[in-house]
Design a protein around this motif. Structure first.
Motif, PDB file in Angstrom:
ATOM      1  N   ARG A 153       0.851  -1.193   0.000  1.00 25.24           N
ATOM      2  CA  ARG A 153       0.000   0.000   0.000  1.00 25.24           C
ATOM      3  C   ARG A 153       0.884   1.239   0.000  1.00 25.24           C
ATOM      4  N   LYS A 154       0.505   2.194  -0.824  1.00 22.88           N
ATOM      5  CA  LYS A 154       1.303   3.412  -0.975  1.00 22.88           C
ATOM      6  C   LYS A 154       0.497   4.634  -0.549  1.00 22.88           C
ATOM      7  N   LYS A 155       1.129   5.461   0.243  1.00 26.84           N
ATOM      8  CA  LYS A 155       0.469   6.634   0.818  1.00 26.84           C
ATOM      9  C   LYS A 155       1.336   7.855   0.550  1.00 26.84           C
ATOM     10  N   LEU A 156       0.671   8.950   0.199  1.00 28.16           N
ATOM     11  CA  LEU A 156       1.337  10.249   0.059  1.00 28.16           C
ATOM     12  C   LEU A 156       0.830  11.147   1.166  1.00 28.16           C
ATOM     13  N   ILE A 157       1.757  11.759   1.889  1.00 30.45           N
ATOM     14  CA  ILE A 157       1.396  12.705   2.950  1.00 30.45           C
ATOM     15  C   ILE A 157       1.949  14.061   2.555  1.00 30.45           C
ATOM     16  N   ILE A 158       1.072  15.066   2.587  1.00 26.48           N
ATOM     17  CA  ILE A 158       1.449  16.424   2.174  1.00 26.48           C
ATOM     18  C   ILE A 158       1.261  17.374   3.350  1.00 26.48           C
ATOM     19  N   GLU A 175       6.327   8.117   9.904  1.00 24.99           N
ATOM     20  CA  GLU A 175       6.870   7.053  10.752  1.00 24.99           C
ATOM     21  C   GLU A 175       5.768   6.135  11.260  1.00 24.99           C
ATOM     22  N   PHE A 176       4.632   6.696  11.626  1.00 27.02           N
ATOM     23  CA  PHE A 176       3.503   5.873  12.080  1.00 27.02           C
ATOM     24  C   PHE A 176       3.120   4.859  11.005  1.00 27.02           C
ATOM     25  N   PHE A 177       2.987   5.317   9.767  1.00 26.66           N
ATOM     26  CA  PHE A 177       2.573   4.418   8.703  1.00 26.66           C
ATOM     27  C   PHE A 177       3.698   3.473   8.268  1.00 26.66           C
ATOM     28  N   ARG A 178       4.933   3.893   8.382  1.00 24.52           N
ATOM     29  CA  ARG A 178       6.036   2.981   8.070  1.00 24.52           C
ATOM     30  C   ARG A 178       6.077   1.822   9.067  1.00 24.52           C
ATOM     31  N   ILE A 179       5.776   2.109  10.326  1.00 26.46           N
ATOM     32  CA  ILE A 179       5.693   1.053  11.335  1.00 26.46           C
ATOM     33  C   ILE A 179       4.610   0.050  10.952  1.00 26.46           C
ATOM     34  N   LYS A 180       3.561   0.534  10.316  1.00 24.49           N
ATOM     35  CA  LYS A 180       2.465  -0.328   9.855  1.00 24.49           C
ATOM     36  C   LYS A 180       2.773  -0.963   8.494  1.00 24.49           C
ATOM     37  N   ASN A 181       4.009  -0.780   8.019  1.00 23.47           N
ATOM     38  CA  ASN A 181       4.514  -1.385   6.775  1.00 23.47           C
ATOM     39  C   ASN A 181       3.934  -0.789   5.494  1.00 23.47           C
ATOM     40  N   TRP A 182       3.503   0.449   5.540  1.00 19.00           N
ATOM     41  CA  TRP A 182       3.087   1.145   4.325  1.00 19.00           C
ATOM     42  C   TRP A 182       4.328   1.715   3.643  1.00 19.00           C
ATOM     43  N   ASP A 183       4.278   1.815   2.329  1.00 21.35           N
ATOM     44  CA  ASP A 183       5.263   2.594   1.593  1.00 21.35           C
ATOM     45  C   ASP A 183       4.776   4.036   1.644  1.00 21.35           C
ATOM     46  N   VAL A 184       5.609   4.939   2.159  1.00 25.12           N
ATOM     47  CA  VAL A 184       5.178   6.310   2.393  1.00 25.12           C
ATOM     48  C   VAL A 184       6.009   7.275   1.558  1.00 25.12           C
ATOM     49  N   PHE A 185       5.311   8.177   0.872  1.00 19.04           N
ATOM     50  CA  PHE A 185       5.941   9.278   0.157  1.00 19.04           C
ATOM     51  C   PHE A 185       5.510  10.557   0.860  1.00 19.04           C
ATOM     52  N   LYS A 226       1.510   5.153  -8.338  1.00 16.94           N
ATOM     53  CA  LYS A 226       0.133   4.715  -8.113  1.00 16.94           C
ATOM     54  C   LYS A 226      -0.063   4.673  -6.597  1.00 16.94           C
ATOM     55  N   LEU A 227      -0.904   5.561  -6.101  1.00 18.42           N
ATOM     56  CA  LEU A 227      -1.090   5.711  -4.660  1.00 18.42           C
ATOM     57  C   LEU A 227      -2.435   5.141  -4.228  1.00 18.42           C
ATOM     58  N   ASP A 228      -2.474   4.652  -2.994  1.00 20.00           N
ATOM     59  CA  ASP A 228      -3.724   4.173  -2.422  1.00 20.00           C
ATOM     60  C   ASP A 228      -4.436   5.267  -1.633  1.00 20.00           C
ATOM     61  N   ILE A 229      -3.646   6.114  -0.981  1.00 27.36           N
ATOM     62  CA  ILE A 229      -4.222   7.162  -0.128  1.00 27.36           C
ATOM     63  C   ILE A 229      -3.358   8.414  -0.211  1.00 27.36           C
ATOM     64  N   ILE A 230      -4.022   9.571  -0.194  1.00 30.70           N
ATOM     65  CA  ILE A 230      -3.333  10.860  -0.096  1.00 30.70           C
ATOM     66  C   ILE A 230      -3.882  11.568   1.132  1.00 30.70           C
ATOM     67  N   ILE A 231      -2.975  12.015   2.002  1.00 28.93           N
ATOM     68  CA  ILE A 231      -3.368  12.755   3.197  1.00 28.93           C
ATOM     69  C   ILE A 231      -2.822  14.168   3.075  1.00 28.93           C
ATOM     70  N   THR A 232      -3.715  15.142   3.186  1.00 29.92           N
ATOM     71  CA  THR A 232      -3.314  16.539   3.191  1.00 29.92           C
ATOM     72  C   THR A 232      -4.277  17.332   4.056  1.00 29.92           C
ATOM     73  N   LEU A 233      -3.770  18.356   4.711  1.00 25.87           N
ATOM     74  CA  LEU A 233      -4.635  19.204   5.516  1.00 25.87           C
ATOM     75  C   LEU A 233      -5.235  20.332   4.692  1.00 25.87           C
ATOM     76  N   ASN A 234      -4.728  20.519   3.490  1.00 24.36           N
ATOM     77  CA  ASN A 234      -5.220  21.591   2.632  1.00 24.36           C
ATOM     78  C   ASN A 234      -5.729  20.981   1.329  1.00 24.36           C
ATOM     79  N   PHE A 235      -6.832  20.265   1.420  1.00 22.06           N
ATOM     80  CA  PHE A 235      -7.371  19.556   0.267  1.00 22.06           C
ATOM     81  C   PHE A 235      -7.743  20.503  -0.867  1.00 22.06           C
ATOM     82  N   TYR A 236      -8.275  21.666  -0.552  1.00 22.50           N
ATOM     83  CA  TYR A 236      -8.709  22.592  -1.602  1.00 22.50           C
ATOM     84  C   TYR A 236      -7.550  22.976  -2.509  1.00 22.50           C
TER      85      TYR A 236
END
Length: 70
Positions: free
Chosen positions: A11-16, A28-38, A54-64
């Motif tokens: 699973r691949k996650k992007l955090i912005i 680090e939290f998601f790496r501990i859970k064995n996610w590939d993190v960008f 190809k990402l599974d999830i994108i996390i951002t606090l400024n979605f707009y």
């Protein structure tokens, strides 16, 4: 006996976020859970990653801002 390595989930996650500290803590939290993190410190960086991975999830606090640029 050597410690066993956990398998990546594939699973691949992007955090912005514009804070290195927040990016580090969340990634680090998601790496501990064995996610590939960008991570990206800006929307420009994020768009480069989105266009090449190809990402599974994108996390951002400024979605707009991400939505407008995407």
């Amino acid at each position: 006996l050597s410690p066993q390595k956990k398998k990546k989930t594939g699973r691949k996650k992007l955090i912005i976020d514009d804070s290195k500290e927040i990016l580090f803590a969340i990634s680090e939290f998601f790496r501990i859970k064995n996610w590939d993190v960008f991570t990206a410190l800006s929307m420009e960086e994020a768009l480069k990653i989105v266009s090449t991975k190809k990402l599974d999830i994108i996390i951002t606090l400024n979605f707009y801002e991400f939505y407008v640029k995407f």
